[in-house]
Write a protein that holds these residues in place. Structure first.
Motif, mmCIF file in Angstrom:
data_model
loop_
_atom_site.group_PDB
_atom_site.id
_atom_site.type_symbol
_atom_site.label_atom_id
_atom_site.label_comp_id
_atom_site.label_asym_id
_atom_site.label_seq_id
_atom_site.Cartn_x
_atom_site.Cartn_y
_atom_site.Cartn_z
ATOM 1 N N PHE A 83 0.859 -1.177 0.000
ATOM 2 C CA PHE A 83 0.000 0.000 0.000
ATOM 3 C C PHE A 83 0.901 1.233 0.000
ATOM 4 C CE2 PHE A 83 -2.994 -3.177 1.208
ATOM 5 C CZ PHE A 83 -4.244 -2.698 0.847
ATOM 6 N N PHE A 84 1.174 1.745 -1.205
ATOM 7 C CA PHE A 84 1.929 2.993 -1.340
ATOM 8 C C PHE A 84 0.975 4.170 -1.161
ATOM 9 C CE2 PHE A 84 4.360 6.260 -3.656
ATOM 10 C CZ PHE A 84 5.606 6.079 -3.109
ATOM 11 N N ALA A 85 -0.277 3.960 -1.531
ATOM 12 C CA ALA A 85 -1.369 4.889 -1.252
ATOM 13 C C ALA A 85 -2.438 4.108 -0.506
ATOM 14 C CB ALA A 85 -1.936 5.473 -2.547
ATOM 15 N N VAL A 86 -3.238 4.815 0.277
ATOM 16 C CA VAL A 86 -4.244 4.137 1.095
ATOM 17 C C VAL A 86 -5.611 4.802 0.916
ATOM 18 C CG1 VAL A 86 -2.630 3.329 2.842
ATOM 19 C CG2 VAL A 86 -3.672 5.589 3.090
ATOM 20 N N PRO A 87 -6.690 4.049 1.157
ATOM 21 C CA PRO A 87 -8.027 4.654 1.135
ATOM 22 C C PRO A 87 -8.188 5.643 2.294
ATOM 23 C CG PRO A 87 -8.136 2.255 0.950
ATOM 24 C CD PRO A 87 -6.742 2.597 1.355
#
Length: 333
Positions: A249-253
């Motif tokens: 997860f390099f970006a997350v919700p």
């Protein structure tokens, strides 16, 4: 001065003076990061001057500063680790909480760098690295660390979901490591950009991606890197990752979204689930070397440049995401 994405104001303040151990920087280029427009992340600290992807020129040095001189071209890290705590000893630099000073916002004509950052977070720019290219140092360093954590290496198959600026850097870095790269996005223009960045297979993320991989004889990825926080992308990652592989997860919700991990399925496949948030000093050095050597090219990713007075339009473009890749502000133009 950022109040929210719809309320960005230009405010006048006196030119600051550097104190002992500090330096005054004339900001030449500062990139708008995807995290700069994430309101749930930034609003608790608003109003603030954002901007942490910056390169500039030393205007003045405070008393006791002898490592830098007026006219030096530099990159300044947004924050630095203490290099002494348990986390730093383990090379887990982003987890260090001992040093709390941050880079004052780069969306300003000039700023004073605190003493702690002067000692451990200011880097001279290599001669070949331009100010605009320097805005890629911090995001590329984060990409370097993420791929190191997930053990991306020669021969790996890497899937990148989301081909914005960070996703494209992941594509470029993985290709430089002689990997096979699968790139996914829903925007045809970004899919084409991923292809030009070296991706071997470019797919539209709205399609049945696992089925497409099978139909085209593409090997499942050893590493899936999420560069978008949408829930559909997370589901695609679970469905595509190879046995023994990793999802990062390099970006997350956003915090109100709950990510459900199909743990029974991943357990039997021995899939690792990792997160990667920031970078450390070694990653910054690596990123600068990649840019200086030309192994990673970034100029073609710059889609827009604005003066400070037009920064609101830059934020609008980054929020929209359809027309831009890298938006750079040049405060002194």
């Amino acid at each position: 001065m950022w109040y929210n994405n719809s309320d960005i104001r230009i405010e006048e303040t006196p030119l600051p003076r550097p104190g002992a151990g500090e330096i005054l920087i004339k900001v030449m280029s500062c990139g708008i990061c995807g995290s700069d427009v994430v309101e749930w992340y930034r609003l608790p600290n608003a109003p603030l001057v954002p901007g942490h992807e910056m390169g500039g020129e030393v205007m003045a040095c405070g008393e006791g500063v002898d490592a830098f001189a007026t006219g030096d071209r530099v990159f300044v890290a947004p924050k630095v680790p203490c290099n002494q705590c348990t986390y730093c000893e383990r090379k887990q630099f982003p987890l260090c909480t001992e040093v709390k000073e941050r880079l004052p916002g780069g969306f300003s004509q000039a700023l004073v760098v605190p003493e702690t950052l002067v000692k451990n977070g200011v880097y001279r720019l290599p001669e070949k690295v331009t100010y605009d290219q320097s805005t890629f140092i911090e995001p590329l360093a984060c990409v370097v660390r993420a791929q190191r954590l997930t053990r991306v290496e020669k021969g790996s198959t890497v899937m990148v979901i989301g081909c914005g600026m960070s996703g494209l850097l992941h594509v470029k870095l993985a290709k430089s490591r002689l990997c096979t790269v699968i790139a996914l996005d829903i925007n045809p223009a970004k899919i084409e950009m991923a292809r030009r960045s070296g991706a071997d297979f470019c797919l539209n993320a709205v399609e049945n991606v696992p089925e497409k991989l099978t139909d085209q004889g593409i090997r499942k990825p050893d590493v899936v890197i999420l560069c978008v926080g949408v829930m559909a992308a997370v589901e695609t990652a679970w469905a595509c990752v190879e046995k023994g592989g990793a999802v990062v997860f390099f970006a997350v919700p956003s915090p109100d979204k709950r990510v459900v991990i199909p743990i029974n399925d991943l357990w039997t496949k021995e899939v690792r689930v990792l997160t990667s948030y920031y970078c450390g000093p070694p990653d910054i050095v690596d990123a600068m070397e990649h840019l200086d050597s030309g192994r990673i090219s970034v100029d073609e990713m710059i889609t827009h440049r604005f003066c400070l007075e037009d920064i609101a339009e830059g934020f609008r473009l980054v929020c929209d995401g359809r027309e831009s890749i890298k938006v750079i502000i040049r405060p002194n133009e």
